[in-house]
Design a protein around this motif. Sequence first.
Motif, short mmCIF file in Angstrom:
data_model
loop_
_atom_site.label_atom_id
_atom_site.label_comp_id
_atom_site.label_asym_id
_atom_site.label_seq_id
_atom_site.Cartn_x
_atom_site.Cartn_y
_atom_site.Cartn_z
N ARG A 2 61.39 100.65 -14.38
CA ARG A 2 61.18 101.72 -15.34
C ARG A 2 61.21 103.07 -14.62
O ARG A 2 60.37 103.35 -13.77
N HIS A 30 65.42 100.77 -17.08
CA HIS A 30 65.03 101.50 -18.29
C HIS A 30 64.82 102.95 -17.88
O HIS A 30 63.83 103.27 -17.20
N HIS A 32 64.07 106.74 -18.78
CA HIS A 32 63.42 107.58 -19.78
C HIS A 32 63.49 109.02 -19.28
O HIS A 32 62.98 109.35 -18.21
N ALA A 99 55.00 105.84 -20.48
CA ALA A 99 56.28 105.24 -20.08
C ALA A 99 56.11 104.12 -19.07
O ALA A 99 57.06 103.40 -18.78
N ALA A 101 55.79 104.39 -15.91
CA ALA A 101 56.80 104.74 -14.92
C ALA A 101 56.55 104.05 -13.59
O ALA A 101 55.41 103.97 -13.12
#
Length: 234
Positions: A2, A30, A32, A99, A101
Amino acid sequence: MRVVIIAAHPDDEVLGAGATASALSQQGAHVHIHILAEGVSLRHSGVTSEQARGRCQAAAKELGAAEITFGGLATDGRLLADLPQRQVVDAVSQVLNEAEAEVVFTHHPGDIHADHRSVAHAVGYGTRILGASSVRQVLHFEVLSSTEQQTGLVAPFTPNLFYDVTRHVDAKCRALAAYPYEVYDPPHPRSLAAVRTLASYRGTQAGVEAAEAFMTGRELRIPMTAGPSGVDVR
């Protein structure tokens, strides 16, 4: 994996890590993108926040990003740097938590633009204890027409990590073209020619055809894992 790209204004995300975002997205990460502030009406008349966000979404699509969100800060004509530091830190911390992250890309703390420095410092504050969050790596990027314009006497950008983006420079240029009011003709540093030249130069430094360069801000490595930082960042 991520990945979160935290940028001050629309187009910073592309200039700083656009080709890397494209490469990581293609590899299944992923990605973002989070844009903290508008930053458009301060420089360009006749461009609304809604139009700017539409441009951001078009650019994100070119890069294959999974999602793009907006912080909505400094919409009253002020700079991000004019806001209380706590407000920017809280906004950054919120997106990092939501998120989940693992790898964060953001501005360089020595950038000439005060907003860019504000974001870099907020990310630094929000990730100061890596073991207490999902973040395992913080990387600082360069933004043409801004980072290289800072005097070398003030925290110069000296990259120590490179992503091979040989097959992704075209995607970066297409994404940047989504911001026509931010792209200039050569020899302006924020031109498509300059983007390609920088990618070639950074590639030469790393021994590949094209690269994006970063400075490691923080990194927590976990032994016996697939890659650096405890996440697979091939």
